[in-house]
Design an enzyme around this catalytic site. Sequence first.
Site, PDB file in Angstrom:
ATOM      1  CG  ASP A  26      -2.076   0.973   1.090  1.00 28.65           C
ATOM      2  OD1 ASP A  26      -2.072   1.773   0.142  1.00 28.65           O
ATOM      3  OD2 ASP A  26      -2.985   0.931   1.931  1.00 28.65           O
ATOM      4  CG  ASP A  34      -3.146   3.659  -3.588  1.00 28.21           C
ATOM      5  OD1 ASP A  34      -4.075   2.964  -4.020  1.00 28.21           O
ATOM      6  OD2 ASP A  34      -3.248   4.390  -2.589  1.00 28.21           O
ATOM      7  CD  GLU A  35      -5.398  -1.115  -1.449  1.00 27.55           C
ATOM      8  OE1 GLU A  35      -5.043  -1.920  -0.547  1.00 27.55           O
ATOM      9  OE2 GLU A  35      -6.394  -0.386  -1.360  1.00 27.55           O
TER      10      GLU A  35
END
Length: 491
Positions: A11, A105-106
């Site tokens: 993350d 983003d993860e």
Amino acid sequence: MRAAPTILHLDMDAFYASAEQAAKPSLRGKPVVVGGLGPRGVVATASYEARRFGVHSAMPMAQARRLAPNAAYLVPRFSLYRSVSDQVMELLGRLSPLVEPLSLDEAFVDLEAGGTADDTASALAIGEQLREAIEAVTGLSGSVGLAGSKMLAKIASEEAKPDGILLIAPGTERDLLAPMPVRTLPGVGPATADHLRRAGMTTVNDLAEAGEAELVRLLGKAHGGSLHRMASGQDDRPVVAERDAKSVSVEDTFDTDLHDRVRVRSEVERLADRCVQRLRAAERSGRTVVLKVRRYDFSTLTRSETLRGPTDDPTVVREAAARLLESVDTTGGVRLLGVGVTGLADYTQEDLFAQAADERTAAGLAAAGLADRAEAGADAGTDDGRPEPGEPGPESAEQLAARRWPAGHDVRHDTHGHGWVQGSGVGRVTVRFEEPESAPGRVRTFRIDDPALRPADPLPLVRDPVDYSSWPASLPKSRSGPVSSGGESRP
């Protein structure tokens, strides 16, 4: 549940805001808020400096401004975020063929499937080295969680934030979960948490001790049984490399309610075109067109039309959305519009009549001189400075400035070089001239129609990133030594 912590969850830390700070030296260490800047805008991401004032994602932007009036408020630059995300996902892809992106983003990574880790020591080493690789390539930090299941890996990465790593060793899951609030578990939202609180259950340990029968009685068979298994640390969900999208959609919230029927239809047609652009980017087509309308009183209506075959033709989608609009009463005002396509397929049924109509429509738009809306402001959930087709009267200087020069976006000046917009209004635009690897730059103000100033593309966050083309065969030395089971390591 695996016997080794070989599921990794990455993350990125305050991704949008961190990317903006990396790109703008003058904002490093200062509160930064990214999102829609209109009266109805919401926060997409807040830097950790802004979070100290209570600002968080999904908060109304007006509230964020009251909490942190001196923060920098920026319109998202999705082209930059996507390019950085691509770099990160490429690194993850080198670790395993099973990478499950959840957002820009993860992502989850199955290290065992990639043969890069098979026990606690090797998983921890890979996690540390991944963080170092991401920083070397993008200049940003990410937090890593390692565990024997997806649920625990995600919990671990959240506990490791910011810029940390946490490994949950096999056999320690129950002890780690026990004191955590029930909201920690996936699927427990505010309503479920409140229901459990009234039953005397506030921690994960309370759920585990209550037993499956009691949770089924309170929440139903499916939800209650699943929640009891998670409270016991059990999660057998595999990492899935390709998550098949069920729909593609776009929507906008407007600063002021739309009352003009011509304007509403124009917005629906624009959204339909943007929806098709995303559909084509995903190399998909769809059979059902969906229109979403949120009216002045917050009532939300949806209408759908199923076509005779899958399509990615903009005219077909545009005309279907317009037909759906005819069945909706908008006289009281519209605050949100959305257009989506469902029933996705990998092929398209050609429509020659629609193609011909599309060519006529394109010619008409060109003749009328209509411009596309800025994607960044639209994706942030507002109509920050967007042009208003169908709206009578010329744009004010302030509207023109906000449309052409969104706060935070890149510009280039013939004399001063690359910079970014600090703000605009009353016929002026203020620019700070700096680059990711420069010192904080100087600020200058120009007329909004200055011929020497023009929009520009974002610069790379790292000018010469470290070459990781052979990674992970030749991994760099870890930033820190091994940590104990269930422990946390920070640089």
